[in-house]
Structure formats: structure tokens, C-alpha cells
Motif scaffolding. Structure first.
Motif, PDB file in Angstrom:
ATOM      1  N   SER A 225      -7.093  62.977  -4.819  1.00 36.90           N
ATOM      2  CA  SER A 225      -8.335  62.305  -5.176  1.00 36.90           C
ATOM      3  C   SER A 225      -8.082  61.013  -5.972  1.00 36.90           C
ATOM      4  O   SER A 225      -7.169  60.946  -6.788  1.00 36.90           O
ATOM      5  CB  SER A 225      -9.167  63.291  -5.991  1.00 36.90           C
ATOM      6  OG  SER A 225     -10.377  62.721  -6.347  1.00 36.90           O
TER       7      SER A 225
ATOM      8  N   TYR B 238      -9.841  61.295 -10.082  1.00 38.04           N
ATOM      9  CA  TYR B 238      -9.724  62.516 -10.870  1.00 38.04           C
ATOM     10  C   TYR B 238      -8.759  63.501 -10.233  1.00 38.04           C
ATOM     11  O   TYR B 238      -8.854  64.694 -10.438  1.00 38.04           O
ATOM     12  CB  TYR B 238     -11.106  63.150 -11.045  1.00 38.04           C
ATOM     13  CG  TYR B 238     -12.090  62.194 -11.659  1.00 38.04           C
ATOM     14  CD1 TYR B 238     -12.088  61.966 -13.033  1.00 38.04           C
ATOM     15  CD2 TYR B 238     -12.992  61.493 -10.871  1.00 38.04           C
ATOM     16  CE1 TYR B 238     -12.973  61.070 -13.597  1.00 38.04           C
ATOM     17  CE2 TYR B 238     -13.883  60.594 -11.438  1.00 38.04           C
ATOM     18  CZ  TYR B 238     -13.865  60.386 -12.794  1.00 38.04           C
ATOM     19  OH  TYR B 238     -14.737  59.499 -13.364  1.00 38.04           O
TER      20      TYR B 238
ATOM     21  N   ALA C 183     -18.746  51.471  -7.892  1.00 38.14           N
ATOM     22  CA  ALA C 183     -17.676  52.375  -8.310  1.00 38.14           C
ATOM     23  C   ALA C 183     -16.816  52.812  -7.126  1.00 38.14           C
ATOM     24  O   ALA C 183     -15.822  53.516  -7.307  1.00 38.14           O
ATOM     25  CB  ALA C 183     -18.269  53.602  -8.998  1.00 38.14           C
ATOM     26  N   ASN C 184     -17.214  52.393  -5.899  1.00 40.57           N
ATOM     27  CA  ASN C 184     -16.470  52.724  -4.685  1.00 40.57           C
ATOM     28  C   ASN C 184     -16.207  54.210  -4.509  1.00 40.57           C
ATOM     29  O   ASN C 184     -15.092  54.629  -4.204  1.00 40.57           O
ATOM     30  CB  ASN C 184     -15.142  51.956  -4.636  1.00 40.57           C
ATOM     31  CG  ASN C 184     -15.364  50.472  -4.464  1.00 40.57           C
ATOM     32  OD1 ASN C 184     -16.418  50.047  -3.988  1.00 40.57           O
ATOM     33  ND2 ASN C 184     -14.382  49.679  -4.857  1.00 40.57           N
ATOM     34  N   THR C 185     -17.221  55.017  -4.719  1.00 45.04           N
ATOM     35  CA  THR C 185     -17.066  56.446  -4.459  1.00 45.04           C
ATOM     36  C   THR C 185     -18.036  56.841  -3.353  1.00 45.04           C
ATOM     37  O   THR C 185     -19.216  56.515  -3.406  1.00 45.04           O
ATOM     38  CB  THR C 185     -17.407  57.288  -5.696  1.00 45.04           C
ATOM     39  OG1 THR C 185     -18.715  56.920  -6.138  1.00 45.04           O
ATOM     40  CG2 THR C 185     -16.436  57.067  -6.815  1.00 45.04           C
TER      41      THR C 185
ATOM     42  N   SER D 128     -16.124  64.602  -3.782  1.00 41.41           N
ATOM     43  CA  SER D 128     -15.776  65.192  -5.074  1.00 41.41           C
ATOM     44  C   SER D 128     -15.602  64.096  -6.134  1.00 41.41           C
ATOM     45  O   SER D 128     -15.899  64.291  -7.302  1.00 41.41           O
ATOM     46  CB  SER D 128     -14.509  66.031  -4.950  1.00 41.41           C
ATOM     47  OG  SER D 128     -13.456  65.252  -4.455  1.00 41.41           O
ATOM     48  N   GLU D 129     -15.134  62.917  -5.677  1.00 39.29           N
ATOM     49  CA  GLU D 129     -15.021  61.767  -6.565  1.00 39.29           C
ATOM     50  C   GLU D 129     -16.380  61.375  -7.151  1.00 39.29           C
ATOM     51  O   GLU D 129     -16.530  61.118  -8.336  1.00 39.29           O
ATOM     52  CB  GLU D 129     -14.543  60.550  -5.757  1.00 39.29           C
ATOM     53  CG  GLU D 129     -13.117  60.537  -5.414  1.00 39.29           C
ATOM     54  CD  GLU D 129     -12.278  60.209  -6.603  1.00 39.29           C
ATOM     55  OE1 GLU D 129     -12.296  59.056  -7.040  1.00 39.29           O
ATOM     56  OE2 GLU D 129     -11.617  61.124  -7.121  1.00 39.29           O
TER      57      GLU D 129
ATOM     58  N   ALA E 181     -17.675  63.870  -9.631  1.00 43.81           N
ATOM     59  CA  ALA E 181     -17.017  63.744 -10.932  1.00 43.81           C
ATOM     60  C   ALA E 181     -17.516  62.512 -11.674  1.00 43.81           C
ATOM     61  O   ALA E 181     -17.801  62.560 -12.877  1.00 43.81           O
ATOM     62  CB  ALA E 181     -15.504  63.669 -10.740  1.00 43.81           C
ATOM     63  N   ALA E 182     -17.651  61.400 -10.947  1.00 44.39           N
ATOM     64  CA  ALA E 182     -18.102  60.161 -11.588  1.00 44.39           C
ATOM     65  C   ALA E 182     -19.521  60.305 -12.128  1.00 44.39           C
ATOM     66  O   ALA E 182     -19.847  59.795 -13.203  1.00 44.39           O
ATOM     67  CB  ALA E 182     -18.017  59.006 -10.592  1.00 44.39           C
TER      68      ALA E 182
ATOM     69  N   ASN F 265     -19.370  62.561 -15.241  1.00 41.86           N
ATOM     70  CA  ASN F 265     -18.730  61.914 -16.387  1.00 41.86           C
ATOM     71  C   ASN F 265     -19.472  60.672 -16.848  1.00 41.86           C
ATOM     72  O   ASN F 265     -18.983  59.953 -17.723  1.00 41.86           O
ATOM     73  CB  ASN F 265     -17.288  61.509 -16.035  1.00 41.86           C
ATOM     74  CG  ASN F 265     -16.443  62.723 -15.744  1.00 41.86           C
ATOM     75  OD1 ASN F 265     -16.838  63.842 -16.024  1.00 41.86           O
ATOM     76  ND2 ASN F 265     -15.273  62.498 -15.171  1.00 41.86           N
TER      77      ASN F 265
ATOM     78  N   ARG G 257     -19.950  57.833 -15.243  1.00 36.56           N
ATOM     79  CA  ARG G 257     -19.293  56.580 -14.878  1.00 36.56           C
ATOM     80  C   ARG G 257     -20.167  55.728 -13.970  1.00 36.56           C
ATOM     81  O   ARG G 257     -19.854  54.576 -13.702  1.00 36.56           O
ATOM     82  CB  ARG G 257     -17.969  56.873 -14.161  1.00 36.56           C
ATOM     83  CG  ARG G 257     -16.933  57.528 -15.054  1.00 36.56           C
ATOM     84  CD  ARG G 257     -15.915  56.517 -15.574  1.00 36.56           C
ATOM     85  NE  ARG G 257     -15.465  55.609 -14.527  1.00 36.56           N
ATOM     86  CZ  ARG G 257     -14.349  55.779 -13.837  1.00 36.56           C
ATOM     87  NH1 ARG G 257     -13.593  56.821 -14.058  1.00 36.56           N
ATOM     88  NH2 ARG G 257     -13.988  54.901 -12.929  1.00 36.56           N
TER      89      ARG G 257
END
Lengths: 319, 418
Positions: free
Chosen positions: A153, A156, B242-244, B249-250, B253-254, B257, B259
Motif C-alpha cells: 500500500s 500506510y 491526495a491521489n487515493t 484501503s488507502e 486510511a486517509a 486519519n 488527511r
């Protein structure tokens, strides 16, 4: 078959025409052994339905234009032409080859080393290790891909966490072509190294110990006997594993699909041939084209198997 | 002879059993309607209630797992063995070329209930030739999800009405983004990814890739394609993303958190966000989106031509999708209504803890009322895939945007010729 040359061959003299006679004989033979034929028929019936028919149908389909529901229309060689001129197809071929090289060579090497160690007399709890190395092979592929997805990932991930422990900058693995290909290759290695090790192990155990003993008496070192006895005797098994890994490697699909999605991730780094086929047929609804890609893949796999075979068999030192 | 005959008969029966020819034993007086849907596309309890409401009708509801669309298409290709009623997702337009495989609901009395539904949603189920193949289930009106606490800290408006008043256009949104990122020293990004910007701008538009006659309009000024592209590229160049990938899952998480400060998404993103970011509960709010109201997704119900009881099937569909039942489905499994009356239901005014006790239903209802009717065309998903791939290259690999645009257009044109 009234070839005059054939008249010289000693044929039994019979007034009945030859062809229908042999036909009669064949059907009589079949009739005579009808129970045996009935007994073996389930395989052939099932194979015809689930094996032969789909193959023949995909051949037919590859010349059609079909969105999966509407009318099929004959498309000539257009599907094949589109495939050969589509940069994304060649990109998929390139990706597949790269992933195959990244994964197969280390995998077979690791498998050989593991097999050698498992075969060595000093290793204890051998059955435990054998099972342990084989276990990845029976793990659900989707679960594996999800776990590796979290390892690689971008922000993270476990790998980036380990890098950060050493004060290194994190790498956006899944945003890079090579990163995606590396992740897929590692997954393949993890999953298949143990499987191939078990096959090598079987091969190692079939090499007669007298050869090693004789070599020892003649003063050969361990390395010498590895390269002069083990490798040549394992050659057919190495060929087997190379060909199966080639066929498997050319068909990689689930790993990239779960890891980076139907598009193969950023700029298609994980777009393998099968993923491309899947996307074109089942996402974009070009079923005729999908069938054509399937046949293109067939040709590629056949070519590679021949090349492998030549390479592994090519060395004439084999007696 | 006898044994042979029995053996071959036995084999034949076995083959018939394996090939699934068994199971068509519907010799009862009741009419059985088979329904295909996927998990959470309809309320299971509502489906069960159909049999009480319509005596003489038995509902055989089958939840189809895996790739629903592929299974439906396989069934259509086979020409038999399909259900009576089938659910469609937002790929409904892909089936327009096969509209003769479904009953025209206008012929079964759909005209009567047309005024009950949101006009733009209703039109998505009508082919350009004017036959109606799909009845609306739910909608996906879009809005701006934002972290009210972060907005406030950065000196931006934080109450939904103020946000809507001051951050009304994409330009204003991006400017606010710069301000926010500056305040947080770029540790927080304004938005999640630029393909979402592209998708959302098109979702707010009434002309995307195709005119109703099927011609490609992406290069004409009325189309939103180029505007959406340029706006998305601008967001990337301003480093607001943020390029997610959404719901990776990225992304989860972002979000958890803190972000990412905001994103534009459909009403069904609520659940995804709540599951992804439980630690941020109470800090989110929802405002009308910059650039206008739009829609993402939403499903439909259709009747297959192979059905023996089309009228009964339509009556059942009408019942399932009446405004009261839509409100119930919204309460139970969060299917956002497509019936105008249901948008005024009291449930829309219920406050939600996750969203700082805001009643987000009010925002989404208003958004749903203002979506513009759009024609998507059968190849919408193919074209969207092509453009999104090029956009990702711009965002993540630094590909030159002009070259990417040219590549995308070239690829689109190639695709249109297939």
C-alpha cells in the motif's frame, strides 16, 4: 483411393469395395465393445460439452462482432486486425512477459534451493516444512492479493512502514508501473515456489544415490555433483516446471485484478493479457474481440512453450 | 437389451439433471414471479410482503451474487431461463440496444405513475426511441462531504449553508483548498482524487459524451467532457489531490486519519465513509456541491420479454416502488428515493450523529430535485474508462496533460469505430 500404387500392396482379395468393408469392420468392432465404450463415454461426453464445444465456439466467435446480447454479425478478420494494431494489447503482452520473467526465474531458483534443502539429510521436521512450503498454493488467491495489497500500500503499507523504520522515504508502490509488476511477481513467487519445490523434491528423490556415491569415490565435490548429476537428471522435471509456469504466467489474472483493478492500475502497469481480455469482453462488452484475444494468447503460449522446450532440451550434454 | 436400455436411460436422466433442466415444475394455480436482484438493491422484507399484498402471486426472489451484469447478459444470450423481474444498475443504457428483450412499461400502465417520480431519473429508463424498459428504484444525488472542523480551523466557512453560499463553483472550491492546505502545511489534502472531480463534473452536466442519436459530442462546446478534464487537471496542478482511489484501503486510511478534508460524492458514499472513518464521527458535514447538483448511480427494475405474467410483474414493481415503500427502504437500507413525494418524508429531517447532528437528507433531497436529465449512451462506461486511465497518468505519473488529452481522444475515436 484407387491409387494404382496401392494395388501392389498385399491386400486380401475380396470383391467388396475396401472402404465400406473397413467401415463395417469398425462399426462391428465398436458394437462388439459397446460396453467398454459406454464405460468410457462419460469423460468424452463431458469433454465435448465443457471442453471441445467452448473451444470451437470461441473460434467461431472470434470472427464475429457481438455485444453479448444482441445479434452476432460476421466481422471477418477485423477483431484480429484490431488486436494486432492496438497498442494496449501489445502493452498487455509486454507486461505479461515482464511479470513472467520477474516471477518465474526467481521462483524456480528458490524452488530448486528449497527442494535441495528439503532433500538434505540434516534437515529435521521435514514433513512440517514440506507442508509449510506447499500451504501458500492452496490459499485463496483473492485473500492473498488483498493481503499483498496492504503490504505494498502506498501510504500506510507494511513495506513503507519498514522503510520508515530505517529512515528511508516511502515508495508509492502501486502508483508505479514497476512497483505494480514487482508486487504481482512477489505474489506469484510466494504462491508457487513451494509447489514447484515439491515437484523438484520428487525429482531429486528419484535420482539413484549410487550416482552420487560413485561420484564421491571418483573425488567429485558437492558442487560438481550438483551440476553434473542433479541438474542433468532433473532436466525433464525442470522442463515440466518451466512449461507449466509459462502457461500459468501467461494467464495471470486474479492477482492484478484484485490488486489494481480492471484497468491494471496506473497507466496499465498490471494490465496482463487475460486482464485485457476480461476487460474487453466483460467490462466493455466486446465478446467477439475477447475470443480473438484468447486465440492470440493461445498462439503466444504455444510459441513460448516451444521456445522453452528448445532451450531446456537444447543442450546436447544430456545423454 | 433391457439392461443396456436402462443404463442409457439412466445416463440420459443424469445428464438432464446435471444440465439443470429440472426445476420447471410450476403446475400450481398460483403465478410465480422470479425476481433477480443483488444484495441491498431492494429491501428483503418488502419483497416478502408482496405475497400478502397480492394473493395468488408467489415471489421467487433470487439474490444473484458475483458479476450480476455478466449473469444477466449470459441469460439474455441464452434466450431462456431468465427471471420475470430483473434489477438493473446504472448501466441501464447498455441494454437500450436490446430493448426488444424487455417489456415496454408504458404499455403496462407506467404513464400513470410517471408524475410520481423524479423526471431526470425516469428518463434514464426510457430509450431514445421512447420505449420505457426500466422503472426507477433509487437515486444517488451528489453533494460535498467535508470536515467541518478542519474547514473551521483553516478559516473557511463551516456551516453547510455558508459553505454552499461561498464555495459555489469549482474555482472557489479549489481556492478554498489552497487556503486549507496552506493552513495545514499540506498535511491535509482538499480532495481525494481527480478522476472523481472529472466524474462529478460530468454527473452535474446534461451533455456528456453522446447526443440522443448516439453521435459523439465530446468535442463540442455544449459537452462537459473538456471542461471536466481541464478542471480535473487544474486540481492536479494545484496539488489539491491526495491521489487515493475512492474506497481503496488507502482512501479509507486517509479518511480515518483526517488527511483528506472533503470530496464530492453520492448519497451512498455516506455508508462507505462511516465504515472507512469511524474515528472522525461527528466531524463531517454535507453541503450542496460546487458546480451544481448531480447524480451517481442508482438502479432500476425491468420485466423480461420471456415473462408469462408481465402485467402482474408490473403491478408488483409498482407496489415495491410506491412512495411509502421507498421511504421504508430508505429507512431500512438507505436506498435514496426516486419518488418526489418520498423526498419530503419526515425521515429526511432526521439528524445523524456522524454528520455532527446535521440532517443530511435535506441536502441530498434538494440535490435530487435539481439533477439535470442526461443521456449516457451504451458506451458511456467504455469512454469513461479511457479518460480516467489518462487522467490517472496525469495525476500519478506526471504525464503531460495535453498529450494525455490527445491520447484519450484518439483512443475514444478508435473505440467509437468498433
Amino acid at each position: 483411393m484407387d491409387n494404382p500404387l496401392l494395388n501392389h500392396t498385399p491386400v486380401e482379395h475380396k470383391p467388396v469395395p475396401k472402404k465400406s468393408k473397413s467401415q463395417d469392420r469398425l462399426s462391428a468392432q465398436i458394437w462388439k465393445h459397446r460396453k467398454e465404450y459406454l464405460a468410457i463415454s462419460p469423460f468424452y461426453i463431458l469433454f465435448a460439452i465443457f471442453g471441445l464445444f467452448p473451444i470451437a465456439f470461441s473460434m467461431f466467435l472470434s470472427f464475429q462482432k457481438w455485444d453479448g446480447i444482441g445479434e452476432m454479425t460476421f466481422n471477418g478478420l477485423n477483431n484480429y486486425q484490431f488486436m494486432l494494431t492496438d497498442p494496449e494489447f501489445w502493452r498487455a503482452v509486454g507486461n505479461t512477459l515482464l511479470i513472467w520473467i520477474y516471477s518465474t526465474i526467481p521462483m524456480l531458483f528458490i524452488a530448486l534451493v528449497v527442494a535441495f534443502l528439503l532433500n538434505a539429510s540434516f534437515v529435521r521436521f521435514r514433513t512440517f516444512f514440506r507442508i509449510g512450503y506447499f500451504l501458500p498454493n492452496v490459499t485463496s488467491l483473492v485473500a492473498v492479493a488483498i493481503v499483498f495489497g496492504t503490504v505494498f500500500s502506498n501510504n500506510y503499507g507494511l513495506l513503507n512502514y519498514i522503510l520508515s523504520l530505517f529512515g528511508l522515504n516511502s515508495v508509492e508502490w502501486l502508483n508505479k508501473t514497476w512497483g505494480i509488476q514487482l508486487a504481482i511477481s512477489v505474489m506469484v513467487i510466494w504462491r508457487w515456489a513451494g509447489y514447484n519445490a515439491i515437484i523438484y523434491l520428487a525429482g531429486l528423490q528419484s535420482i539413484p544415490t549410487v550416482l552420487y556415491e560413485a561420484a564421491k569415490i571418483d573425488g567429485a565435490s558437492g558442487i560438481q555433483s550438483f551440476f553434473k548429476i542433479t541438474i542433468p537428471n532433473l532436466r525433464p522435471i525442470i522442463l515440466f516446471t518451466v512449461i507449466t509456469s509459462t502457461i500459468g504466467g501467461m494467464q495471470i489474472f486474479t492477482e492484478p485484478q484484485v490488486l489494481v483493478g480492471n484497468d491494471g492500475g496506473v497507466s496499465g502497469g498490471g494490465l496482463t493479457i487475460v486482464l485485457y481480455l476480461y476487460r474487453e469482453a466483460f467490462v466493455n462488452n466486446y465478446f467477439g474481440y475477447g475470443a480473438a484475444v484468447g486465440w492470440g494468447m493461445f498462439v503466444l503460449i504455444a510459441l513460448f512453450s516451444i521456445v522453452n522446450w528448445k532451450m531446456v532440451q537444447g543442450n546436447p550434454s544430456n545423454d | 437389451m433391457n439392461t443396456r436400455r436402462m443404463v442409457s436411460l439412466g445416463l440420459l436422466i443424469l445428464i438432464l439433471l446435471i444440465s439443470g433442466c429440472a426445476g420447471t415444475t410450476s403446475s400450481e394455480k398460483t403465478k410465480t414471479l422470479t425476481l433477480w436482484y443483488w444484495n441491498r438493491s431492494l429491501d428483503d422484507e418488502l419483497i416478502k410482503s408482496v405475497e400478502q399484498k397480492f394473493p395468488g402471486i408467489r415471489i421467487n426472489a433470487q439474490k444473484i451474487g458475483g458479476d450480476f451484469k455478466s449473469k444477466l447478459k449470459t441469460t439474455l444470450a441464452a434466450g431462456s431461463g431468465g427471471p420475470d423481474i430483473v434489477a438493473f444498475n446504472d448501466w441501464v443504457a447498455e441494454l437500450f440496444t436490446s430493448s426488444d428483450r424487455f417489456y415496454d412499461l408504458y404499455e403496462l400502465g407506467a404513464k400513470e405513475i410517471e408524475p410520481d417520480f423524479l423526471d431526470w431519473k425516469w428518463k434514464l429508463g426510457v430509450t431514445p426511441e421512447g420505449s420505457m424498459i426500466a422503472l426507477p428504484i433509487d437515486t444517488g444525488p451528489t453533494a460535498l462531504y467535508y470536515r467541518a472542523d478542519l474547514f473551521e480551523e483553516a478559516g473557511l466557512p463551516s456551516e453547510p449553508d455558508d459553505v454552499y453560499a461561498q464555495i459555489n463553483t469549482w474555482d472557489q472550491y479549489f481556492e478554498a483548498g489552497l487556503k486549507l492546505q496552506e493552513h495545514f502545511d499540506n498535511k491535509v489534502k482538499m480532495l481525494d482524487n481527480i478522476t472523481n472531480i472529472y466524474t462529478q463534473i460530468n454527473a452535474q452536466s446534461d451533455h456528456i459524451y453522446f447526443a440522443e442519436d448516439g453521435s459523439f459530442i465530446g468535442e463540442s462546446p455544449e459537452s462537459s467532457m473538456k471542461t471536466a478534464w481541464d478542471t480535473a487537471v487544474t486540481a492536479s496542478q494545484m496539488k489539491l489531490s491526495a491521489n487515493t482511489t475512492t474506497s481503496s484501503s488507502e482512501w479509507n486510511a486517509a479518511m480515518n486519519n483526517g488527511r483528506i478534508a472533503s470530496f464530492v460524492g453520492a448519497v451512498w458514499m455516506k455508508e462507505i465513509l462511516m465504515q472507512a472513518a469511524p474515528d472522525t464521527s461527528g466531524k463531517w458535514k454535507v453541503a450542496r456541491a460546487p458546480g451544481g447538483d448531480g447524480n451517481n448511480g442508482g438502479s432500476f427494475l425491468a420485466i423480461m420479454k420471456t415473462s408469462k405474467y408481465p402485467q402482474e410483474a408490473f403491478d408488483v414493481m409498482k407496489y415495491i416502488q410506491n412512495p411509502e415503500n421507498q421511504v421504508q427502504s430508505f429507512k431500512k437500507i438507505n436506498l435514496f428515493p426516486s419518488a418526489t413525494e418520498a423526498l419530503d418524508a419526515p425521515v429526511m429531517k432526521e439528524t445523524e450523529e456522524f454528520f455532527g447532528n446535521q440532517a443530511t437528507g435535506e441536502v441530498f433531497s434538494e440535490s435530487a430535485r435539481n439533477v439535470k436529465p442526461a443521456y449516457f449512451g451504451g458506451k458511456y462506461a467504455n469512454l469513461n474508462g479511457i479518460v480516467n486511465r489518462e487522467l490517472s497518468s496525469v495525476a500519478l505519473e506526471g504525464k503531460n496533460p495535453d498529450k494525455a488529452w490527445k491520447d484519450a481522444l484518439a483512443r475514444v475515436k478508435k473505440e467509437l469505430l468498433r
